[in-house]
Design a protein around this motif. Structure first.
Motif, PDB file in Angstrom:
ATOM      1  N   THR A  25       0.834  -1.203   0.000  1.00 36.18           N
ATOM      2  CA  THR A  25       0.000   0.000   0.000  1.00 36.18           C
ATOM      3  C   THR A  25       0.870   1.255   0.000  1.00 36.18           C
ATOM      4  O   THR A  25       1.768   1.384   0.834  1.00 36.18           O
ATOM      5  CB  THR A  25      -0.910   0.020   1.244  1.00 36.18           C
ATOM      6  N   ARG A  59      -2.945   0.745  -4.387  1.00 35.89           N
ATOM      7  CA  ARG A  59      -3.139  -0.608  -3.854  1.00 35.89           C
ATOM      8  C   ARG A  59      -3.643  -1.498  -4.986  1.00 35.89           C
ATOM      9  O   ARG A  59      -4.029  -1.002  -6.032  1.00 35.89           O
ATOM     10  CB  ARG A  59      -4.246  -0.613  -2.778  1.00 35.89           C
ATOM     11  N   PHE A  61      -6.250  -3.844  -4.423  1.00 39.00           N
ATOM     12  CA  PHE A  61      -7.701  -4.059  -4.272  1.00 39.00           C
ATOM     13  C   PHE A  61      -8.205  -3.203  -3.118  1.00 39.00           C
ATOM     14  O   PHE A  61      -7.413  -2.699  -2.314  1.00 39.00           O
ATOM     15  CB  PHE A  61      -8.024  -5.554  -4.030  1.00 39.00           C
ATOM     16  N   ARG A  63     -10.119  -2.192   0.392  1.00 40.95           N
ATOM     17  CA  ARG A  63     -10.368  -2.779   1.714  1.00 40.95           C
ATOM     18  C   ARG A  63     -11.337  -1.888   2.469  1.00 40.95           C
ATOM     19  O   ARG A  63     -11.447  -0.690   2.204  1.00 40.95           O
ATOM     20  CB  ARG A  63      -9.073  -2.977   2.500  1.00 40.95           C
ATOM     21  N   GLY A  67      -6.824  -4.859   7.138  1.00 40.34           N
ATOM     22  CA  GLY A  67      -7.025  -6.296   7.348  1.00 40.34           C
ATOM     23  C   GLY A  67      -8.438  -6.791   7.057  1.00 40.34           C
ATOM     24  O   GLY A  67      -8.728  -7.969   7.229  1.00 40.34           O
ATOM     25  N   PHE A  69     -11.064  -7.041   4.019  1.00 39.41           N
ATOM     26  CA  PHE A  69     -11.015  -6.854   2.571  1.00 39.41           C
ATOM     27  C   PHE A  69     -12.395  -6.814   1.942  1.00 39.41           C
ATOM     28  O   PHE A  69     -13.323  -7.468   2.413  1.00 39.41           O
ATOM     29  CB  PHE A  69     -10.203  -7.986   1.936  1.00 39.41           C
ATOM     30  N   SER A 103       3.051  -7.360   1.419  1.00 41.29           N
ATOM     31  CA  SER A 103       1.879  -6.818   2.093  1.00 41.29           C
ATOM     32  C   SER A 103       0.658  -6.859   1.153  1.00 41.29           C
ATOM     33  O   SER A 103       0.259  -7.934   0.721  1.00 41.29           O
ATOM     34  CB  SER A 103       2.214  -5.412   2.598  1.00 41.29           C
ATOM     35  N   ASN A 104       0.084  -5.717   0.771  1.00 45.95           N
ATOM     36  CA  ASN A 104      -1.049  -5.752  -0.140  1.00 45.95           C
ATOM     37  C   ASN A 104      -0.713  -6.482  -1.444  1.00 45.95           C
ATOM     38  O   ASN A 104      -1.553  -7.206  -1.997  1.00 45.95           O
ATOM     39  CB  ASN A 104      -1.523  -4.315  -0.423  1.00 45.95           C
ATOM     40  N   ASN A 107      -0.918 -10.127  -0.820  1.00 51.44           N
ATOM     41  CA  ASN A 107      -2.304 -10.579  -0.692  1.00 51.44           C
ATOM     42  C   ASN A 107      -2.967 -10.763  -2.060  1.00 51.44           C
ATOM     43  O   ASN A 107      -3.697 -11.737  -2.274  1.00 51.44           O
ATOM     44  CB  ASN A 107      -3.097  -9.601   0.171  1.00 51.44           C
ATOM     45  N   ILE A 155      -0.280  -6.101  11.750  1.00 54.15           N
ATOM     46  CA  ILE A 155      -1.319  -6.137  10.703  1.00 54.15           C
ATOM     47  C   ILE A 155      -1.739  -7.567  10.392  1.00 54.15           C
ATOM     48  O   ILE A 155      -2.908  -7.837  10.120  1.00 54.15           O
ATOM     49  CB  ILE A 155      -0.814  -5.417   9.430  1.00 54.15           C
TER      50      ILE A 155
HETATM   51  C1  MLT Z   1      -3.980  -5.174   2.863  1.00 54.99           C
HETATM   52  O1  MLT Z   1      -4.782  -4.264   2.872  1.00 54.99           O
HETATM   53  O2  MLT Z   1      -3.724  -5.852   1.854  1.00 54.99           O
HETATM   54  C2  MLT Z   1      -3.303  -5.471   4.152  1.00 54.99           C
HETATM   55  O3  MLT Z   1      -3.946  -4.797   5.194  1.00 54.99           O
HETATM   56  C3  MLT Z   1      -1.855  -5.117   4.086  1.00 54.99           C
HETATM   57  C4  MLT Z   1      -1.654  -3.654   3.815  1.00 54.99           C
HETATM   58  O4  MLT Z   1      -1.614  -3.270   2.663  1.00 54.99           O
HETATM   59  O5  MLT Z   1      -1.517  -2.877   4.760  1.00 54.99           O
END
Ligand code: MLT
Length: 200
Positions: A25, A59, A61, A63, A67, A69, A103-104, A107, A155
């Protein structure tokens, strides 16, 4: 014109797999190029910028909270990114890449493994968590996945990362999950683990 803003560096060592670099992110398409060159010298690097903006921060996707989504968007964006990978493979003449996501970015790479397994030949997932509560059963046989987690990550709960590792290995992936004595940020140990994982 490919469908994502991205940077591309051609391979200088054709025996190395192409890398799909996926930033965290607030990052962008330049963030992980240095990391990519370090962990797999000579690999082609394909590095898109996430299309979602959260208070100006890119990002991959949407959220609802940290955490938490928007799973409908996770599905849409994982498919869109897999389509981009297919386009880029045609445009640049690449094999299926290994995703390297932080991280993002980790995911969305985990979601791609579950929804579009053909898009990736493997993945290094740095500080990843479970991206979808009810993912379809994918066939990940023959794919190697490295997951590195931080034991003190505020996180990503350790239990969540373990569930991700279990679900990917139940789908047939060859999973190596390392829990490091650190937080959400990457450490020198993450780099060493990735160098070793890529050299195998
Ligand atoms: C996310 O939104 O994918 C996770 O919370 C990790 C982040 O990007 O902080």
């Amino acid at each position: 014109e490919l469908s994502f803003i991205h940077r591309y560096e051609p391979a200088t060592d054709p025996t190395r797999p192409p890398l799909l670099l996926l930033h965290g992110t607030g990052g962008d398409e330049s963030d992980l190029l240095g990391l990519g060159r370090t962990i797999s010298p000579g690999s082609a690097l394909l590095s898109p910028r996430g299309k979602i903006l959260e208070n100006g921060m890119p990002r991959f996707f949407r959220r609802l909270a940290e955490g938490v989504f928007d799973e409908e968007d996770v599905r849409l964006r994982a498919n869109e990114l897999a389509d981009f990978v297919a386009e880029a493979r045609r445009a640049y003449g690449l094999e299926a890449p290994v995703a390297v996501g932080f991280s993002n970015g980790a995911n969305i790479a985990a979601a791609m493994l579950m929804l579009r397994p053909e898009a990736l030949s493997g993945a290094a997932l740095l500080r990843a968590m479970v991206p979808l509560s009810d993912a379809p059963k994918a066939d990940l046989a023959g794919k190697r996945v490295l997951i590195t987690s931080g034991a003190m990550d505020p996180i990503v709960p350790a239990e969540n990362a373990k569930r991700l590792a279990a679900s990917l290995s139940e789908s047939g992936a060859e999973v190596q999950h390392e829990i490091l004595p650190t937080g959400h940020n990457l450490s020198q140990t993450d780099l060493q683990l990735m160098v070793r994982w890529f050299s195998r």
